[in-house]
Each structure stands twice: as structure tokens, then as C-alpha cells.
Scaffold this motif. Sequence first.
Motif: not given
Ligand code: SF4
Lengths: 165, 182
Positions: B56-57, B122
Motif C-alpha cells: 500500500c505504501c 513495514c
Molecule cells: S507501512 Fe506497510 S501497511 Fe502501512 S501503508 Fe506502508 S506497506 Fe502498507
Amino acid sequence: MSKVALDRLLEKFGDAVIESHANHGDETAIVKAERLHEVMAFLRDDPVTSMELLSDVTAVDLLGIKEPRFEVVYHLYSISKNQRLRIKAPVSEEDPKISTVTDLFKVAVWEEREVYDLYGIRFEGHPDLRRILLYPEFEGHPLRKDYEIEHRQPRIPAREGRHHL
Amino acid sequence: MTNQNDHLMGAEAHLTTVDAAEGFFRKLLNKNETVQNVVNWSRKWSFFQYPFVTACCGMEYMATAGPRYDYSRFGCELPRFSPRQADLLMVVGTITHKQAPVLRTVWEQMADPKWVISFGVCASSGGFYRNYATVQGIDTIIPVDVYIPGCPPRPEAVLDALMMLQDKVQKERRPLLPVVNS
Ligand code: SF4
């Protein structure tokens, strides 16, 4: 809410159903594992139920809650009738196996592989039963409640001074 | 012998360009700057990033790349999708143990000098995925230069990280050419 699909199942396969309940359109039947294939074939082909879509296969580990330990869960959906039905089948810990439904629903090939990967339940007659999410060298089945929570199986060693938790 | 293109460009025009470039570097050097500083200066303004986007990042990464935040202002607008052509590895998203060897290989394939930005919690620590599947921070596998906290980080945080990396690169003292058998 009318429970058309569940009533039809109870009418035809009353002896295969161990338990059933329906609440606000959420219909569930627990069936005997050895009769599962028969029941699923009926639900797919019967004009009243006509469950064309197997939307999910999953499992529940009821360790310390219930015997037998596992329940394999099938979510069925009828596109033409817009109705849903959930089928559960209990599977024992000593011999976690159940017959495959891949011959009825093609999509079950991947869904059953996922359940095998994470719960270690074997689907008899599955054409290609191997891990789908985890890597082949992974040992054990991590969604089982007795899988050690801090246990890690890295594929490459950690750099010097670091460690995989 | 005259160049056959002289009638198009003019010999003076050619000379002027070289003069300008030379003068520019001389100016930098004259301010008591070392060659290393000049090299570092050019490195920090022309990162070629390899976006290793897994989760998602990536959305926030795209927002940073877009015209509103526009990281091309920091000279790194051009993603290269081959590690051989990149010198900044951006690890954007959750890294699983299944994927760890791939990330490691991509990092190994990049030519020196290279830098790594860990984008989001993450990649930095595993975030809230403390489980059997997730690598608990990519620094267990590859060295990281800048960590960006946040789930996902705001674009401002990404730009901040880029500027931090630029400062870090400017201060670096590494051999200008790789020395064999050193
Ligand atoms: S830190 Fe991890 S869970 Fe949060 S938006 Fe980024 S990839 Fe997604």
C-alpha cells in the motif's frame, strides 16, 4: 428471511447434516465430511439452490474448544438466485483429510491449496496439492493454533549483528 | 580540417558550452572544494531510483512522484526498472520472507555507489506484521541509509528523507573509483 437453500438441503440431505442454523439470511449447515462431495454436487446442480459460485474455502482451528479439531468452511453463492449458503465439515486432528471439490468447482484448486498450506488439511483427489502462499521449504502450517507464534523460517540468514525475530 | 557541421552550429557555440561547463566546475573547486565534493554534489542531485514497490505504501510513493509534491525537484524523477541502471533502492511496502531473496538479489545487482531508503514502517521494522510471514525490517537483509516512519508516510516525510539522504551523500568520503584488491 426465507431460508430456501438451507431448507432444500435439509429436505434432501437431512441425514448428512449434523447441525444447522439460519440468522438474518446467514445460513449455515454442518455436514459430515464423508458426505461433503455429494452435498456440494447437489447444491450446485439442483435448480432450487443452484449454487454456481464457490466464493471461498477456508478452515477453522478449534484447538481446545471443540472436537474434532478442524472445520473446513465452504462459502457458496448462487448468482441466479442471489442466495448464500455456508457449509462446514468437521475434520479430525489425527487424520486431517477431506474429499476435494475441484471436480465440481475449478476455483477450488487454488482455494484448497491455500487451506492445505496454512492448516495442513489434505484434500483427497486434488490434482496439484502443494503450498500456494508460502515457500516450499516452509515447515508446518502457521494458522494452526499450536504453531509457535515467535517461530521464524527465513530463507536467507540475517546480516551480521542483526537477527530475524 | 573543418567539421562538416560547422555551418550548422558554429565553432564558437561549441567552445562556449565547454567553457561554461568548465567554468562551472572551476567555480566549485575554487571555493576550496575538493573533487570529492563536486562528485558528491552531482551524485546527490541525480539519483536513479529503483522502486521496489510491494504494498500500500506504493500509493504514497506515487503521490510523491506526482506533480503536487514532485520529487523531480530533488533530481530523482526517473525510476529505472533495472537494478543495473539504478543507484537508489527504494523499498516501498511489506517484505515477506518469501520475497527476501529477491530483494537481496536486486540490491546485489545494483552497481556501486548505491543507497537504500526504507519507505514506511513495514519495510523499516515489519510494522504491525509481527508474524511468521514478514521480515522484521529490511535492515536484517540489506543495509539501509534512511528510514521513513509512517503507515504510510506522508509525501512531506518522503521529501524530508530525500533531503536527508542528499546531506548524507554530500558528506560521504568514498573512493571515487572502485579500487581493485584494496
Ligand atoms: S507501512 Fe506497510 S501497511 Fe502501512 S501503508 Fe506502508 S506497506 Fe502498507
